[in-house]
Design a protein around this motif. Structure first.
Motif, PDB file in Angstrom:
ATOM      1  N   ASP A   1       1.648   4.991 -12.210  1.00 48.24           N
ATOM      2  CA  ASP A   1       0.373   5.435 -11.360  1.00 48.24           C
ATOM      3  C   ASP A   1       0.762   5.613 -10.057  1.00 48.24           C
ATOM      4  OD1 ASP A   1       0.944   2.929 -10.327  1.00 48.24           O
ATOM      5  OD2 ASP A   1      -0.849   1.955 -10.969  1.00 48.24           O
TER       6      ASP A   1
ATOM      7  N   GLN B   1       0.751  -1.063   0.018  1.00 50.88           N
ATOM      8  CA  GLN B   1       0.118  -0.045  -0.079  1.00 50.88           C
ATOM      9  C   GLN B   1       0.793   1.270  -0.115  1.00 50.88           C
ATOM     10  OE1 GLN B   1      -3.245  -0.187  -0.212  1.00 50.88           O
ATOM     11  NE2 GLN B   1      -3.118  -2.648  -0.182  1.00 50.88           N
TER      12      GLN B   1
ATOM     13  N   ARG C   1       1.656   3.814  -7.451  1.00 54.61           N
ATOM     14  CA  ARG C   1       1.336   3.058  -6.603  1.00 54.61           C
ATOM     15  C   ARG C   1       2.318   1.894  -6.551  1.00 54.61           C
ATOM     16  NH1 ARG C   1      -4.219   0.619  -7.565  1.00 54.61           N
ATOM     17  NH2 ARG C   1      -3.590   0.222  -9.400  1.00 54.61           N
TER      18      ARG C   1
ATOM     19  N   ASP D   1       1.512  -1.268  -5.197  1.00 55.96           N
ATOM     20  CA  ASP D   1       0.905  -2.452  -5.359  1.00 55.96           C
ATOM     21  C   ASP D   1       0.511  -2.447  -6.884  1.00 55.96           C
ATOM     22  OD1 ASP D   1       1.183  -2.980  -2.928  1.00 55.96           O
ATOM     23  OD2 ASP D   1      -0.633  -2.830  -2.271  1.00 55.96           O
TER      24      ASP D   1
ATOM     25  N   GLU E   1       4.079   4.113  -1.688  1.00 54.20           N
ATOM     26  CA  GLU E   1       4.136   4.912  -2.889  1.00 54.20           C
ATOM     27  C   GLU E   1       5.188   4.304  -3.631  1.00 54.20           C
ATOM     28  OE1 GLU E   1       4.849   9.634  -4.028  1.00 54.20           O
ATOM     29  OE2 GLU E   1       4.714   8.973  -2.005  1.00 54.20           O
TER      30      GLU E   1
END
Length: 212
Positions: A59, A51, A61, A63, A53
């Motif tokens: 994007d 979870q 993320r 994950d 950065e």
């Protein structure tokens, strides 16, 4: 004299180690055995956290979404009767959602002997070997409450443990199919306690038991 100095030094070190820094809060960094300049990436290597950065992906993320068409390695447990002991309406299953045969009975006896008999006893009367070591409050399977209990509720107890926590969950030790096998064997033990000579219909079995 030298021994006196050594004993004194040892006593001072011992006292300081026991009482000198108790409750102290150190704000300085500990000695760096593997400094970053000598061993780059050994200790503070960049890595994504769940979870978290990430500047690597567009994007932002860490994950990543699952690839298209991925299939879970775990079986799809969408059969409530088999895996939860309940019907879709939440009522307990009565009977068995698996094929009942001699193989299932033998498997149930095997698993019962390993996991259940130490507390419940070989015949399910609650007089297992653990009782000799002070562990009480193990119920017998041969009272009316457990005889009349739905098989699904027995399955739930094996899976999650008893409501009073005297019995721990066994879901990590027994597969769902093995839990049903154990319940089948428990039903056989209950039936045996109430059995009569008239229940033995096989001629060879009656002869072996000396029944006329």
């Amino acid at each position: 004299m030298r021994n006196v100095y050594l004993i004194t030094a040892f006593a001072v070190v011992l006292l300081v180690s026991l009482f000198g820094f108790r409750g102290s809060l150190f704000t300085s960094s500990p000695i760096d055995v593997f400094p970053e300049w000598a061993f780059p990436g050994m200790k503070r290597q960049p890595k994504p956290k769940p979870q978290g950065e990430s500047k690597f992906f567009a994007d932002g993320r860490a994950d990543r979404p699952l690839p298209a068409g991925v299939v879970s390695s775990d079986p799809l447990r969408n059969d409530d009767a088999l895996y939860a002991g309940k019907h879709a309406d939440g009522s307990w299953v009565r009977g068995f959602p698996v094929a009942v045969n001699h193989q299932l009975m033998a498997r149930g006896q095997d698993r019962f002997t390993i996991y259940c008999a130490p507390c419940h006893g070989a015949v399910g009367d609650g007089n297992g070997i653990t009782k000799q070591y002070g562990m009480g409050a193990t119920p017998t399977y041969h009272d009316d409450r457990l005889r009349q209990m739905a098989e699904g509720e027995l399955f739930n107890t094996i899976t999650h443990g008893s409501p009073n926590k005297n019995m721990l969950p066994y879901a990590d030790k027994l597969l769902p199919e093995d839990r049903w096998a154990v319940i089948l064997y428990v039903r056989a033990l209950q039936r045996a306690q109430l059995g009569t000579a008239a229940d033995v219909t096989d001629a060879n079995a009656r002869e072996t038991l000396g029944l006329k």
